[in-house]
Design an enzyme around this catalytic site. Structure first.
Site, PDB file in Angstrom:
ATOM      1  N   HIS A 191     -51.640   7.064 -33.313  1.00 43.88           N
ATOM      2  CA  HIS A 191     -52.269   7.516 -32.062  1.00 43.88           C
ATOM      3  C   HIS A 191     -53.767   7.683 -32.233  1.00 43.88           C
ATOM      4  O   HIS A 191     -54.571   7.169 -31.445  1.00 43.88           O
ATOM      5  CB  HIS A 191     -51.643   8.849 -31.627  1.00 43.88           C
ATOM      6  CG  HIS A 191     -52.359   9.544 -30.516  1.00 43.88           C
ATOM      7  ND1 HIS A 191     -51.878   9.604 -29.225  1.00 43.88           N
ATOM      8  CD2 HIS A 191     -53.548  10.218 -30.483  1.00 43.88           C
ATOM      9  CE1 HIS A 191     -52.723  10.267 -28.455  1.00 43.88           C
ATOM     10  NE2 HIS A 191     -53.744  10.655 -29.205  1.00 43.88           N
ATOM     11  N   GLU A 192     -54.154   8.436 -33.243  1.00 44.90           N
ATOM     12  CA  GLU A 192     -55.578   8.732 -33.416  1.00 44.90           C
ATOM     13  C   GLU A 192     -56.381   7.467 -33.731  1.00 44.90           C
ATOM     14  O   GLU A 192     -57.484   7.279 -33.217  1.00 44.90           O
ATOM     15  CB  GLU A 192     -55.769   9.787 -34.508  1.00 44.90           C
ATOM     16  CG  GLU A 192     -55.239  11.166 -34.136  1.00 44.90           C
ATOM     17  CD  GLU A 192     -55.933  11.749 -32.918  1.00 44.90           C
ATOM     18  OE1 GLU A 192     -57.121  11.439 -32.679  1.00 44.90           O
ATOM     19  OE2 GLU A 192     -55.283  12.510 -32.178  1.00 44.90           O
ATOM     20  N   HIS A 195     -57.401   5.336 -30.805  1.00 43.30           N
ATOM     21  CA  HIS A 195     -58.645   5.706 -30.116  1.00 43.30           C
ATOM     22  C   HIS A 195     -59.797   4.834 -30.616  1.00 43.30           C
ATOM     23  O   HIS A 195     -60.702   4.478 -29.859  1.00 43.30           O
ATOM     24  CB  HIS A 195     -58.973   7.185 -30.349  1.00 43.30           C
ATOM     25  CG  HIS A 195     -58.176   8.130 -29.507  1.00 43.30           C
ATOM     26  ND1 HIS A 195     -58.164   8.086 -28.131  1.00 43.30           N
ATOM     27  CD2 HIS A 195     -57.369   9.170 -29.851  1.00 43.30           C
ATOM     28  CE1 HIS A 195     -57.378   9.050 -27.665  1.00 43.30           C
ATOM     29  NE2 HIS A 195     -56.886   9.710 -28.681  1.00 43.30           N
ATOM     30  N   TYR A 206     -63.400   9.337 -21.322  1.00 42.79           N
ATOM     31  CA  TYR A 206     -62.473  10.437 -21.594  1.00 42.79           C
ATOM     32  C   TYR A 206     -62.559  11.518 -20.529  1.00 42.79           C
ATOM     33  O   TYR A 206     -62.913  12.670 -20.792  1.00 42.79           O
ATOM     34  CB  TYR A 206     -62.775  11.006 -22.975  1.00 42.79           C
ATOM     35  CG  TYR A 206     -61.593  11.631 -23.657  1.00 42.79           C
ATOM     36  CD1 TYR A 206     -60.464  10.882 -23.964  1.00 42.79           C
ATOM     37  CD2 TYR A 206     -61.602  12.969 -24.013  1.00 42.79           C
ATOM     38  CE1 TYR A 206     -59.383  11.444 -24.613  1.00 42.79           C
ATOM     39  CE2 TYR A 206     -60.533  13.550 -24.656  1.00 42.79           C
ATOM     40  CZ  TYR A 206     -59.422  12.789 -24.949  1.00 42.79           C
ATOM     41  OH  TYR A 206     -58.341  13.362 -25.589  1.00 42.79           O
ATOM     42  N   GLU A 215     -55.607   8.443 -23.480  1.00 44.20           N
ATOM     43  CA  GLU A 215     -54.586   9.154 -24.242  1.00 44.20           C
ATOM     44  C   GLU A 215     -53.259   8.394 -24.238  1.00 44.20           C
ATOM     45  O   GLU A 215     -52.566   8.325 -25.246  1.00 44.20           O
ATOM     46  CB  GLU A 215     -54.395  10.558 -23.678  1.00 44.20           C
ATOM     47  CG  GLU A 215     -55.411  11.564 -24.161  1.00 44.20           C
ATOM     48  CD  GLU A 215     -55.346  11.754 -25.668  1.00 44.20           C
ATOM     49  OE1 GLU A 215     -54.237  11.802 -26.232  1.00 44.20           O
ATOM     50  OE2 GLU A 215     -56.414  11.846 -26.298  1.00 44.20           O
ATOM     51  N   ASP A 288     -59.028  20.443 -19.773  1.00 46.90           N
ATOM     52  CA  ASP A 288     -58.602  19.313 -20.605  1.00 46.90           C
ATOM     53  C   ASP A 288     -59.218  18.000 -20.105  1.00 46.90           C
ATOM     54  O   ASP A 288     -58.537  16.989 -19.970  1.00 46.90           O
ATOM     55  CB  ASP A 288     -57.072  19.241 -20.601  1.00 46.90           C
ATOM     56  CG  ASP A 288     -56.518  18.200 -21.574  1.00 46.90           C
ATOM     57  OD1 ASP A 288     -57.149  17.969 -22.619  1.00 46.90           O
ATOM     58  OD2 ASP A 288     -55.463  17.617 -21.257  1.00 46.90           O
ATOM     59  N   HIS A 293     -54.556  14.954 -21.374  1.00 46.65           N
ATOM     60  CA  HIS A 293     -53.323  15.032 -22.153  1.00 46.65           C
ATOM     61  C   HIS A 293     -52.119  15.328 -21.271  1.00 46.65           C
ATOM     62  O   HIS A 293     -50.974  15.203 -21.722  1.00 46.65           O
ATOM     63  CB  HIS A 293     -53.415  16.128 -23.219  1.00 46.65           C
ATOM     64  CG  HIS A 293     -54.361  15.832 -24.331  1.00 46.65           C
ATOM     65  ND1 HIS A 293     -55.678  16.249 -24.323  1.00 46.65           N
ATOM     66  CD2 HIS A 293     -54.187  15.150 -25.498  1.00 46.65           C
ATOM     67  CE1 HIS A 293     -56.267  15.854 -25.440  1.00 46.65           C
ATOM     68  NE2 HIS A 293     -55.395  15.180 -26.168  1.00 46.65           N
TER      69      HIS A 293
END
Length: 495
Positions: A191-192, A195, A206, A215, A288, A293
């Site tokens: 996932h990270e 990005h 974002y 996300e 957020d 998210h």
């Protein structure tokens, strides 16, 4: 509650950083840490507050250019040889409980396992991620050019998060009560790092719907890393994100459930999973970054529906469609749900034929989550599709190659001034294209309008283009890294 929020289409299509106004992407959303910060368990609350405070400091930190190591391509057969006969270039560092990165190097590419499970998990997770992008999509690392994969483990004391900082992965060890070590979940690593791919392709801002897509894309390719590593088909997969992170005491299955958003956890300390499963329950919030998210649950579910309807391995079916859109020319950084949905329908048609079962599966998935309306066909397009024209006031057409642009940098500790006046046609093909996307969109105006505080001795950039009517002043700390890099490359070309 249903929101009428939509993001304007338009921005740099290549190399625009995923964060928009910030570059700090964490796997654990702030609303979970905020809930834990009020826990009656002192240790849990203390570590959550410390993690929240640290995450906020990272988001608010003054931006400075990040120096990335020069890529080194592994010789054929050295390690994990991929589609192009090259392999990953992994380096793992140990912060040893500090918040300094990268830390002490503890394992490099080709080196054997160490006695530290976190180091080995990070190394293997980076390799599994590289393998997905290489073998499934013929992509040479995150940037497509062999970018080294770096990771720091044992970051901070009981730090309850993991994040991508724009150049490397950083893993906390968790508090041991709610969260286990963050290297434990390969889909979190995937996932990270996804990005990073988004930074070098669509550059989804974002904020709001584009941020929720950012996300969601990371969730999608994170679980695809896990599924490919386990050899799971779409029907066999659990579609859970971060299932290995939660301690056995937590009443929940994972951080997110892509198949059934809103059901991942219901714990007195974590709260209840707030993700909506369709547009009827879209959450309109300023928290957020506009619910990036939270509302990502909607495109997440659409992907699962499409993947399961297409069948087989999801990285070969729906995943290939999503990647075609992410890396195609049609997507723009301010892309909203409806635009993205239309692009995926068009990409499925390009890959499998208009009216094909695969295209109908993708279209039906978006209809089931309420993003597209049944019976209403989105515009078709070539590879990746074509984004619809922006609405009035949301960015016009791209400027011509003859468009004159003034870029000026002032400020800094020494009060230096640098400027360049140029026609876009004077620039490299890549930079000219990035400038055209940027000037056709409201991105610079939005960054300027969102700036609330000043930074002493920070550089300030001014951009003027008479053809598009752009006339903005922006502080360096608020610039996405890709825009900052574009500005600096442009000024350097005049040296």
């Amino acid at each position: 509650m249903t929101s009428t929020h939509t993001s304007a289409a338009g921005s740099i299509a290549q190399d625009l950083i995923a964060q928009g106004l910030v570059s700090h992407c964490t796997i654990v959303p702030p609303y979970i840490l905020e809930a834990l910060a009020t826990s009656g368990e002192p240790r849990v609350a203390r570590h959550a507050r410390e993690s929240l405070r640290h995450d906020e400091q990272l988001r608010a930190a003054r931006r400075t250019p990040t120096a990335r190591p020069t890529g080194r391509r592994a010789p054929r057969g050295e390690d994990a040889a991929g589609a192009h006969g090259t392999g990953p270039h992994r380096t793992i560092f140990d912060a040893k409980g500090t918040q300094d990165t990268p830390g002490t190097q503890v394992r490099a590419e080709g080196g054997g396992p160490t006695g530290d499970v976190a180091v080995n998990e990070a190394y293997d997770g980076l390799g599994a991620t590289w393998d997905l992008w290489s073998t499934a999509y013929s992509r040479d690392s995150l940037d497509g050019k062999g970018m080294p994969l770096l990771a720091t483990v044992h970051y901070g004391r009981n730090y309850d998060n993991a994040f991508w900082d724009g150049s490397q992965m950083v893993f906390g060890d968790g508090d041991g009560v709610i969260f286990e070590r963050f290297t434990k979940s390969v889909d979190v690593i995937g996932h990270e790092l996804a990005h990073g791919v988004t930074e070098h392709t669509a550059g989804l801002l974002y904020q709001g719907q584009s941020g929720a897509l950012n996300e969601s894309v990371s969730d999608v390719f994170g679980v695809l890393v896990k599924q490919k590593a386990l050899g799971q088909s779409a029907a066999e997969a659990d579609w859970l994100v971060g299932a290995d992170l939660l301690n056995a005491s937590v009443k929940g299955r994972a951080l997110r459930d892509m198949r059934n958003p809103g059901t991942a956890y219901d714990d007195p300390r974590l709260g209840t999973d707030p993700q909506p499963a369709d547009m009827d329950h879209y959450v309109d919030t300023k928290d957020d970054n506009g619910g990036v998210h939270i509302n990502s649950g909607i495109p997440n579910r659409a992907f699962v529906l499409a993947a399961e309807a297409i069948g087989g391995n999801a990285w070969e079916g729906a995943g290939a469609v999503w990647y075609a859109v992410l890396s195609g020319d049609g997507i723009r950084a301010d892309c909203d749900f409806a635009t993205f949905a239309g692009l995926t329908v068009a990409a499925a048609g390009s890959a499998h034929g208009d009216g094909s079962p695969q295209q109908e599966a993708v279209r039906s998935a978006w209809e089931q989550v309420g993003v597209l309306t049944a019976g209403v066909r989105p515009p078709s397009g070539g590879s990746g599709g074509t984004a619809p024209s922006p609405a009035p006031g949301q960015g016009g057409g791209a400027p011509s190659a003859d468009a004159q642009v003034l870029l000026r940098r002032t400020g800094g500790f020494a009060g230096q001034v640098r400027e360049r006046r140029m026609a876009l046609g004077e620039l490299s093909e890549r930079d000219a294209k990035d400038w055209q996307h940027l000037l056709a969109a409201p991105t610079l105006e939005r960054i300027a309008a969102s700036t609330e505080r000043t930074h002493p001795d920070a550089f300030v950039y001014s951009v003027v283009c008479d053809e598009t009517g752009c006339d903005v002043t922006l502080q360096e700390p608020h610039l996405p890294e890709a825009i900052h890099s574009l500005f600096e490359r442009t000024l350097a070309q005049d040296d």
